[in-house]
Design an enzyme around this catalytic site. Structure first.
Site, PDB file in Angstrom:
ATOM      1  N   ASP A 254     -47.313  58.063 -49.448  1.00 36.72           N
ATOM      2  CA  ASP A 254     -45.848  58.151 -49.474  1.00 36.72           C
ATOM      3  C   ASP A 254     -45.237  56.815 -49.897  1.00 36.72           C
ATOM      4  O   ASP A 254     -45.469  55.795 -49.246  1.00 36.72           O
ATOM      5  CB  ASP A 254     -45.372  58.556 -48.069  1.00 36.72           C
ATOM      6  CG  ASP A 254     -43.866  58.708 -47.992  1.00 36.72           C
ATOM      7  OD1 ASP A 254     -43.300  59.277 -48.922  1.00 36.72           O
ATOM      8  OD2 ASP A 254     -43.271  58.239 -47.007  1.00 36.72           O
TER       9      ASP A 254
ATOM     10  N   THR B  50     -39.673  59.476 -53.424  1.00 37.76           N
ATOM     11  CA  THR B  50     -39.478  58.040 -53.194  1.00 37.76           C
ATOM     12  C   THR B  50     -40.211  57.194 -54.230  1.00 37.76           C
ATOM     13  O   THR B  50     -39.729  56.152 -54.642  1.00 37.76           O
ATOM     14  CB  THR B  50     -39.974  57.655 -51.788  1.00 37.76           C
ATOM     15  OG1 THR B  50     -41.255  58.217 -51.580  1.00 37.76           O
ATOM     16  CG2 THR B  50     -39.041  58.166 -50.730  1.00 37.76           C
ATOM     17  N   THR B  51     -41.392  57.660 -54.657  1.00 34.17           N
ATOM     18  CA  THR B  51     -42.165  56.890 -55.642  1.00 34.17           C
ATOM     19  C   THR B  51     -41.477  56.929 -56.999  1.00 34.17           C
ATOM     20  O   THR B  51     -41.330  55.901 -57.662  1.00 34.17           O
ATOM     21  CB  THR B  51     -43.590  57.458 -55.761  1.00 34.17           C
ATOM     22  OG1 THR B  51     -44.152  57.560 -54.455  1.00 34.17           O
ATOM     23  CG2 THR B  51     -44.464  56.570 -56.611  1.00 34.17           C
TER      24      THR B  51
ATOM     25  N   ASP C 228     -42.069  65.393 -45.118  1.00 33.34           N
ATOM     26  CA  ASP C 228     -41.522  65.439 -46.482  1.00 33.34           C
ATOM     27  C   ASP C 228     -41.269  66.879 -46.920  1.00 33.34           C
ATOM     28  O   ASP C 228     -40.234  67.190 -47.510  1.00 33.34           O
ATOM     29  CB  ASP C 228     -42.498  64.763 -47.474  1.00 33.34           C
ATOM     30  CG  ASP C 228     -42.362  63.249 -47.440  1.00 33.34           C
ATOM     31  OD1 ASP C 228     -41.623  62.752 -46.571  1.00 33.34           O
ATOM     32  OD2 ASP C 228     -43.006  62.562 -48.265  1.00 33.34           O
TER      33      ASP C 228
END
Length: 557
Positions: free
Chosen positions: A62, A95-96, A398
């Protein structure tokens, strides 16, 4: 444009870096952050092992977790770390990719600055691009969840889980996540909310991941105060107390001077009676389950066992708040009312169908089933070891966040780089229609978005140049001949076979909110860093230290 590449010592006691030097430093810092998380993107992304200063190990995929655990000092790099945290809080997934897009925007903006394009022109171009891109996604690339049915929800959860450690069991967990999200649905008038905090995730290592289970009700990782208490209470009336149930004692500093020995025994008896009266007041309201954040001493346990009631101590405040909300109870910090007398109203009690003790793994869990005010759900995760179970918890969280966004917005977009490739083609065509300096910035914005499909292909050990070229060709055809080839706009990457495919049919779907917010946040972060052209670092105050000679002279040695 004059660039003063100076690092001058200021009179205020510090260092000043101006011009292109500070900009290139910021871009370098942002790219170094992006390179850390780059290889973890996509369904075949790799995991990172992070060891902190006390030796605790975290293995995760994550992006937000990786960046949170890094000790970042550079101010521009901190902006990207906060960006990932923001995306995690707002959407929960993506998020990445948001960090990769922001770093790529900065890198391409620096190239333009080197070609003597003013940063202000680039910033206005980026803002315009972001606005156009978001409008294009909403108008041309969205699908309605209601048209696609329950299968669409499961596919969204599977897409979120595909890059995680439990990707191989994504069918099993996707169904679990969809059921959990539907179990906590709250309808208020016309609005429907899905508060995912009402899903309690418990971890127990041992057994296989497929033996994880979903429980309708709230699971508490606590045990009963006494083994003589009933293990099951039907039609439970729950009291939520935020204080300790113990023998009444004098406050600190209060002294009682007793001249008569007989009276001492009376004081002790009265202390026990006060406790008995308290329990009696709570029980007389019809209570048969007591949950408290504090302790319950032996005397109180005796009274509870005699009343055939359940008593659970050391419940965490977070759990107690959620249980109070679900059962309709009121959390009480004391029994005192406004007059200063101790009372317990039956209106403070919560209700549920049953409270039962179940043994799972090595622990006993207390399950609160069928709460009256709001529904609740709990997921009990099983895994080989603590690292795996922790990562499973992050993955399920998530997926739950994705479910919440999909169910509340009812709009999804295709995944696998389809949106980024379509926007890249659209913005390039849009840039060529402008006759101003922003044209250059919009063209660079379009090029930056391709970092997502490129990185996805590289991580899957595929030829990124070839795959991205095919992807762009399909999207170009769909936009130029939309009446004939409109269906080509759903084309995205199939990383397992190294080809392009229709991701709408394949079921690779993501919430619209995730894409739109990722674009907006990445653009804002890139603009924030791009506006900086001066860095002033103040020198730390030097405390005058004493030397060896001073100490010797003072006779301290």
């Amino acid at each position: 444009m004059e660039s003063a590449d100076t690092a001058a010592v200021l009179s205020i006691g510090g260092e000043r870096t101006t011009g292109d030097t500070v900009r290139s430093q910021n871009v370098m810092a942002a790219n170094s952050i992006a390179n850390i998380v780059k290889s973890s993107l996509g369904p075949v992304g790799l995991d990172k092992m992070l060891v902190d200063d006390v030796g605790d190990v975290t293995i995760t995929n994550d992006g937000a977790t990786i960046l949170k655990l890094l000790d970042v000092e550079h101010p521009a790099a901190k902006v990207l770390v906060e960006l990932a945290q923001l995306q995690d809080e707002e959407v929960g997934d993506g998020t990445t990719s948001v960090v990769l897009i922001a770093a790529e925007l900065l890198k391409n903006a620096e190239e333009l600055v080197k070609q003597k394009v003013h940063p202000t022109s680039i910033i206005s171009g980026y803002r315009l691009s972001c606005k156009e891109a978001c409008a294009y996604i909403k108008d041309h690339l969205t699908m309605n969840v209601d048209d696609l049915g329950r299968e669409c929800l499961i596919n969204c959860a599977k897409t979120s889980l595909s890059s995680k450690i439990i990707g191989s069991d994504s069918d099993f967990f996707a169904n679990m996540v969809v059921e959990a999200a539907n179990a906590i649905k709250i309808t208020e008038g016309k609005t429907v909310r899905y508060p995912i905090k009402a899903v309690n995730i418990l971890k127990a290592h041992g057994r296989s991941t497929r033996e994880s289970r979903l429980i309708n009700g709230y699971a508490l990782n606590c045990i009963l105060g006494s083994q003589q208490m009933p293990k099951r209470v039907v039609n439970a009336k729950v009291a939520c107390l935020d204080f300790t149930l113990q023998k009444a004692k004098m406050k600190m500093g209060v002294q009682v001077l007793v001249s008569d020995v007989d009276k001492l025994d009376g004081i002790r008896q009265r202390e026990a009676d006060i406790t008995k009266e308290r329990i009696a007041k709570i029980m007389s309201a019809g209570t048969n389950v007591i949950l408290t954040t504090g302790g319950i001493d032996d005397l109180c346990l005796k009274y509870l066992v005699e009343a055939n009631a359940m008593g659970v101590r050391r419940v965490t405040k977070v759990d107690l708040r959620r249980i109070a909300k679900a059962t309709g109870a009121t959390m009480l910090s004391s029994l005192a009312n406004l007059e200063g007398e101790e009372t317990f109203e039956s209106s403070s009690l919560g209700q549920c169908d049953e409270v039962v003790v179940e043994r799972i793994c090595d622990d006993e869990l207390i399950l609160i089933k069928g709460p009256k005010a709001r529904t609740a759900a709990s997921i009990i995760l099983r895994g080989a070891n603590d690292f795996m179970v922790d990562e499973m918890e992050r993955s399920v969280h998530d997926a739950l966040c994705v479910m919440k966004r999909v169910l509340e917005s009812k709009r999804v977009v295709p995944g696998g780089g389809a949106v980024e490739a379509a926007l890249s083609i659209y913005l390039e065509n849009f840039a060529s229609s402008l006759a101003s300096r922003e044209q250059l910035a919009i063209a660079e914005f379009a090029r930056s978005l391709l970092v997502i499909p490129k990185t996805l292909a590289v991580n899957a050990a595929r030829d990124s140049t070839d795959l991205v070229a095919k992807l762009r060709a399909f999207h170009n055809t769909s936009q130029c001949k939309s009446s004939v080839h409109g269906e080509l706009r759903w084309i995205g990457l199939d990383l397992e076979n190294g080809v392009v495919r229709d991701n709408k049919k394949a079921g690779v779907l993501e919430p619209l909110v995730a894409k739109v917010k990722a674009l907006k946040f990445a653009t804002e972060a890139a603009i924030t860093i791009l506006r900086i052209d001066d860095l002033i670092k103040l020198a730390p105050d030097e405390k005058p230290g004493r030397g060896y000679a001073d100490a010797h002279a003072a006779g301290e040695l």
